[in-house]
Design a protein around this motif. Structure first.
Motif, short mmCIF file in Angstrom:
data_model
loop_
_atom_site.label_atom_id
_atom_site.label_comp_id
_atom_site.label_asym_id
_atom_site.label_seq_id
_atom_site.Cartn_x
_atom_site.Cartn_y
_atom_site.Cartn_z
N ARG A 149 85.17 5.97 9.55
CA ARG A 149 84.65 6.57 8.69
C ARG A 149 85.97 6.82 7.75
O ARG A 149 85.98 7.86 6.42
N GLN A 181 80.27 6.78 18.27
CA GLN A 181 80.27 7.93 17.20
C GLN A 181 82.24 8.60 16.84
O GLN A 181 82.38 8.38 16.30
N THR A 228 78.79 -1.21 12.62
CA THR A 228 78.26 -0.61 13.90
C THR A 228 78.03 -1.11 15.47
O THR A 228 78.28 -0.90 16.27
N VAL A 279 81.12 -2.07 17.02
CA VAL A 279 81.63 -1.09 17.77
C VAL A 279 81.01 -0.63 19.27
O VAL A 279 81.20 -0.48 19.81
N THR A 297 83.39 5.10 15.30
CA THR A 297 83.10 4.87 13.78
C THR A 297 83.28 6.21 13.31
O THR A 297 83.71 5.87 11.69
N VAL A 312 86.25 -4.81 13.47
CA VAL A 312 86.10 -3.00 13.07
C VAL A 312 87.45 -2.83 12.13
O VAL A 312 86.83 -2.09 10.91
N VAL A 359 81.95 0.32 8.70
CA VAL A 359 82.04 0.14 9.85
C VAL A 359 81.52 -0.74 9.87
O VAL A 359 79.82 -0.51 9.88
#
Length: 140
Positions: free
Chosen positions: A30, A23, A38, A41, A26, A81, A36
Motif C-alpha cells: 500500500r 500487515q 489480502t 498475502v 500489505t 500481490v 493489495v
C-alpha cells in the motif's frame, strides 16, 4: 545478479520486529500506492507459519525456504500481490516500484536489468514462472 545477497525476510519485515505479518506485507504494498490482494498475502504468510500465530519468524521463513514449502505457493502469491494491474505479468514499472519501496537499500540492481536477466521469452515482462525464478535467484 548482484554482488550483495538480498535478505528476503528483511524485505518483508517492514517494522523490524523480527516477524513478518500480513500487515507488514500489505503496508509495504500500500505504501507503493497499490491495491493489495489480502487473500494472497494471507496464503503467503500461512504457507510459512508453523506455530499457528499467523506471524512468520526468521526461523520459520528460513525453514520454509529450505524445505520448499514456499516454493510454489509463495511465488504464486507474491506474483499476484505485485502484479498490481492484474494483467498476469510483471512489468518493469511494477518491479521498479517494488524495489524502490520494499527493497530500498537491499536490492542494488536496476529493475530493468533484473527483468532482462529473468525474462526468458524476451517479451519485456515477467511471467509467473520467470518471476518465481527471479525470486529464487534473489534469495541466494
Amino acid at each position: 545478479m548482484s554482488e550483495h545477497s538480498v535478505d528476503t525476510f528483511e524485505l518483508w519485515d517492514r517494522d523490524s520486529d523480527g516477524l513478518v505479518s500480513v500487515q507488514d506485507i500489505t503496508d509495504g504494498i500500500r505504501a507503493l500506492g497499490l491495491e493489495v490482494d489480502t487473500d494472497a498475502v494471507e496464503r503467503l504468510v500461512a504457507a510459512a507459519d508453523t506455530n499457528g500465530d499467523f506471524l512468520v519468524s526468521k526461523a520459520e521463513f528460513d525453514a520454509a525456504l529450505v524445505t520448499g514449502r514456499l516454493e510454489v505457493t509463495d511465488a504464486d502469491a507474491a506474483f499476484r500481490v505485485f502484479d498490481t494491474n492484474g494483467d498476469g505479468r510483471i512489468s518493469v514499472e511494477e518491479l521498479e516500484s517494488l524495489i524502490r519501496h520494499v527493497g530500498a537499500g537491499l536490492i542494488d540492481v536496476p529493475a530493468a536489468d533484473l527483468l532482462a536477466a529473468a525474462d526468458r521469452d524476451a517479451d519485456g515482462y515477467l511471467s509467473p514462472a520467470e518471476f518465481r525464478a527471479l525470486l529464487d535467484e534473489l534469495a541466494r
